[in-house]
Enzyme design. Structure first.
Site, mmCIF file in Angstrom:
data_model
loop_
_atom_site.group_PDB
_atom_site.id
_atom_site.type_symbol
_atom_site.label_atom_id
_atom_site.label_comp_id
_atom_site.label_asym_id
_atom_site.label_seq_id
_atom_site.Cartn_x
_atom_site.Cartn_y
_atom_site.Cartn_z
ATOM 1 N N HIS A 78 -10.940 -28.561 40.278
ATOM 2 C CA HIS A 78 -11.341 -29.948 40.572
ATOM 3 C C HIS A 78 -12.382 -30.432 39.572
ATOM 4 O O HIS A 78 -13.206 -29.663 39.081
ATOM 5 C CB HIS A 78 -11.837 -30.096 42.013
ATOM 6 C CG HIS A 78 -13.061 -29.312 42.376
ATOM 7 N ND1 HIS A 78 -14.337 -29.808 42.224
ATOM 8 C CD2 HIS A 78 -13.213 -28.072 42.918
ATOM 9 C CE1 HIS A 78 -15.224 -28.908 42.655
ATOM 10 N NE2 HIS A 78 -14.571 -27.849 43.074
ATOM 11 N N ASP A 80 -14.533 -33.127 40.151
ATOM 12 C CA ASP A 80 -15.737 -33.742 40.706
ATOM 13 C C ASP A 80 -16.814 -32.706 40.962
ATOM 14 O O ASP A 80 -16.540 -31.507 41.067
ATOM 15 C CB ASP A 80 -15.424 -34.513 41.986
ATOM 16 C CG ASP A 80 -14.992 -33.606 43.139
ATOM 17 O OD1 ASP A 80 -14.154 -32.712 42.894
ATOM 18 O OD2 ASP A 80 -15.479 -33.797 44.270
ATOM 19 N N GLU A 175 -12.607 -33.086 45.505
ATOM 20 C CA GLU A 175 -12.566 -31.851 46.299
ATOM 21 C C GLU A 175 -13.848 -31.669 47.090
ATOM 22 O O GLU A 175 -13.824 -31.200 48.224
ATOM 23 C CB GLU A 175 -12.334 -30.649 45.373
ATOM 24 C CG GLU A 175 -12.049 -29.336 46.099
ATOM 25 C CD GLU A 175 -13.295 -28.509 46.427
ATOM 26 O OE1 GLU A 175 -13.167 -27.486 47.123
ATOM 27 O OE2 GLU A 175 -14.409 -28.891 45.985
ATOM 28 N N GLU A 176 -14.968 -32.049 46.494
ATOM 29 C CA GLU A 176 -16.263 -31.821 47.136
ATOM 30 C C GLU A 176 -16.472 -32.679 48.375
ATOM 31 O O GLU A 176 -17.354 -32.390 49.183
ATOM 32 C CB GLU A 176 -17.399 -32.071 46.139
ATOM 33 C CG GLU A 176 -17.449 -31.101 44.964
ATOM 34 C CD GLU A 176 -17.850 -29.688 45.362
ATOM 35 O OE1 GLU A 176 -18.068 -29.448 46.566
ATOM 36 O OE2 GLU A 176 -17.945 -28.829 44.467
ATOM 37 N N ASP A 198 -11.801 -21.513 41.555
ATOM 38 C CA ASP A 198 -12.916 -22.220 42.202
ATOM 39 C C ASP A 198 -13.814 -21.275 42.986
ATOM 40 O O ASP A 198 -14.569 -21.702 43.848
ATOM 41 C CB ASP A 198 -12.353 -23.319 43.122
ATOM 42 C CG ASP A 198 -13.399 -24.338 43.545
ATOM 43 O OD1 ASP A 198 -14.448 -24.429 42.887
ATOM 44 O OD2 ASP A 198 -13.161 -25.047 44.543
ATOM 45 N N HIS A 380 -24.151 -26.400 43.985
ATOM 46 C CA HIS A 380 -24.634 -27.615 44.674
ATOM 47 C C HIS A 380 -26.146 -27.797 44.586
ATOM 48 O O HIS A 380 -26.720 -28.533 45.387
ATOM 49 C CB HIS A 380 -24.204 -27.633 46.148
ATOM 50 C CG HIS A 380 -22.733 -27.671 46.355
ATOM 51 N ND1 HIS A 380 -22.160 -27.923 47.585
ATOM 52 C CD2 HIS A 380 -21.699 -27.497 45.500
ATOM 53 C CE1 HIS A 380 -20.846 -27.885 47.470
ATOM 54 N NE2 HIS A 380 -20.546 -27.629 46.209
#
Length: 410
Positions: A78, A80, A175-176, A198, A380
């Site tokens: 992904h 994002d 995705e997030e 991922d 994150h």
């Protein structure tokens, strides 16, 4: 390895943070910036059928270079980054020959990546560690995965002596914020199985994830002037505490690990008249997962009986399910990935994901899709890092998967 580093840095310096509050698809316009960059890059390295659709899904094909039939396989990542922490103006720091000690990310702000607290980093002594400058996340989740897939495809194009079947790749938006697979066209993708790149530390090979639901509990109070409130006021804020206390106190994220599930209260909004509790409910075991939802419903019912009126209401919505159920019948795809890792002297680490990936949703959409390490840690947040060697190893694992699959179907 420099070209892999340059590619990764180029990707992470493009801000692609998604937005959970925006129902649009994709949720942020800036995701298009990286998607268009990748679209051109995939064409430049020689892939075919490069398509960037109206929903910001980018797909491409590496045609088979063998005459015998090989199942079409796919690789997914992904574009994002998490809305939990800023992804704007990422300023990567390159720490060569890491010595195992603390890393100062930002001396001015005294932001330090503590090697004792984040002790996973100790296993990467002597390697090149890529970090932030402490003011943003890094974006290895999942631009490391994007880097690995593009680099592997480029290598296979340049080395046609490595035999492989048809390979499909897809880079997804959002995705997030849980929407990465929502508009994924499995039929058009045309793969028999795929892998999301991922995961976290080197060696991770995951085909289990949480069953997941969102629960919203609404508490309806009665606001009365506090001077005249006796036997009349129902303070929804205070009453909501009875629901919170009614759930098992030790079944929360901060007290659970491995396959243990939990109830996670992540938001409270309210006043005397009305208070809303938002929970996420997680468990790897489907029976236990369903029981957790029933526990919450029963608690609402019993509290309403206690108050002799319907003060509490609950709405529960399933989000995704454990992909193990869909992977178990096709375990050869796990065996292939494990073999590809062992070829690089990587010991596979079989872990149950304490979360979900695009792969969990894709598996239920008809595309079995386990998850492979991308190499990053501390996603994150400002302490995110990735060893350059892990990105390189993951790239080689993709190449190995392609070659092993072709050989198995000779």
């Amino acid at each position: 390895m420099q070209y892999i580093l340059d590619r990764f840095v180029r990707y992470i310096t493009v801000d692609t943070q998604s937005d959970p509050t925006n129902p649009a698809f994709p949720s942020t316009e800036k995701q298009w910036n990286l998607a268009r960059m990748l679209e051109q890059e995939l064409k430049d390295i020689g892939l075919s059928e490069v398509v960037l659709d109206e929903n910001c899904y980018l797909t491409a094909t590496l045609p088979s270079n063998v005459e015998h039939h090989v199942p079409t396989i796919g690789f997914v990542a992904h574009i994002d980054t998490s809305p939990d922490f800023s992804g704007k103006n990422v300023n990567p720091q390159i720490h060569k020959n890491y010595n195992g000690e603390n890393i100062v990310l930002n001396a001015e702000q005294n932001i330090i990546l503590n090697a004792t607290y984040f002790d996973d980093i100790q296993q990467y002594k002597g390697q090149t560690i890529i970090t932030t400058d402490g003011t943003t996340l890094l974006g290895a989740d999942d631009k490391a995965g994007v880097t690995e897939i593009v680099s592997a495809m480029e290598y296979l194009v340049k080395n046609p002596d490595i035999k492989h079947g048809k390979i499909r790749i897809c880079f997804t938006p959002d995705e997030e914020v849980g929407k990465g697979a929502h508009k994924f066209d499995v039929e058009a993708f045309g793969a028999e199985w795929a892998y999301t790149m991922d995961g976290s530390e080197i060696g991770e090979l995951e085909y289990e994830n949480f069953n997941a639901a969102r629960a919203v509990i609404t508490v309806q109070g009665k606001s009365v002037h506090p001077g005249y409130a006796k036997n009349k006021m129902v303070n929804a804020i205070l009453v909501s505490q009875q629901f919170i206390n009614g759930l098992p106190a030790d079944e929360v994220p901060e007290l659970t690990t491995g396959h243990q599930g939990f109830y996670h209260l992540h938001d409270i909004i309210g006043d005397v008249e009305k208070t809303t509790l938002e929970y996420i409910v997680r468990d790897h075991d489907l029976e236990k997962f369903n029981q957790r939802k029933e526990t919450m419903k029963s608690l609402v019912s019993s509290l309403n009986q206690k108050f002799e009126e319907d003060i509490f209401s609950i709405e529960i919505k399933d989000q995704y399910f454990n992909m193990k159920e869909k992977i178990a019948p096709v375990m050869h795809i796990i065996d292939i990935a494990a073999e590809a890792m062992k070829k690089e002297n990587i010991k596979p680490i079989y872990k149950a994901i304490r979360g979900g990936t695009d792969g969990s949703q894709l598996s239920y959409m008809g595309l079995p899709c386990p998850n492979i390490f991308a190499g990053g840690h501390n996603f994150h947040g400002k302490y995110e890092y990735v060893p350059l060697e892990s990105i390189e190893k993951a790239t080689k694992v993709i190449i190995n998967i392609a070659e092993i699959t072709a050989n198995k179907y000779l």
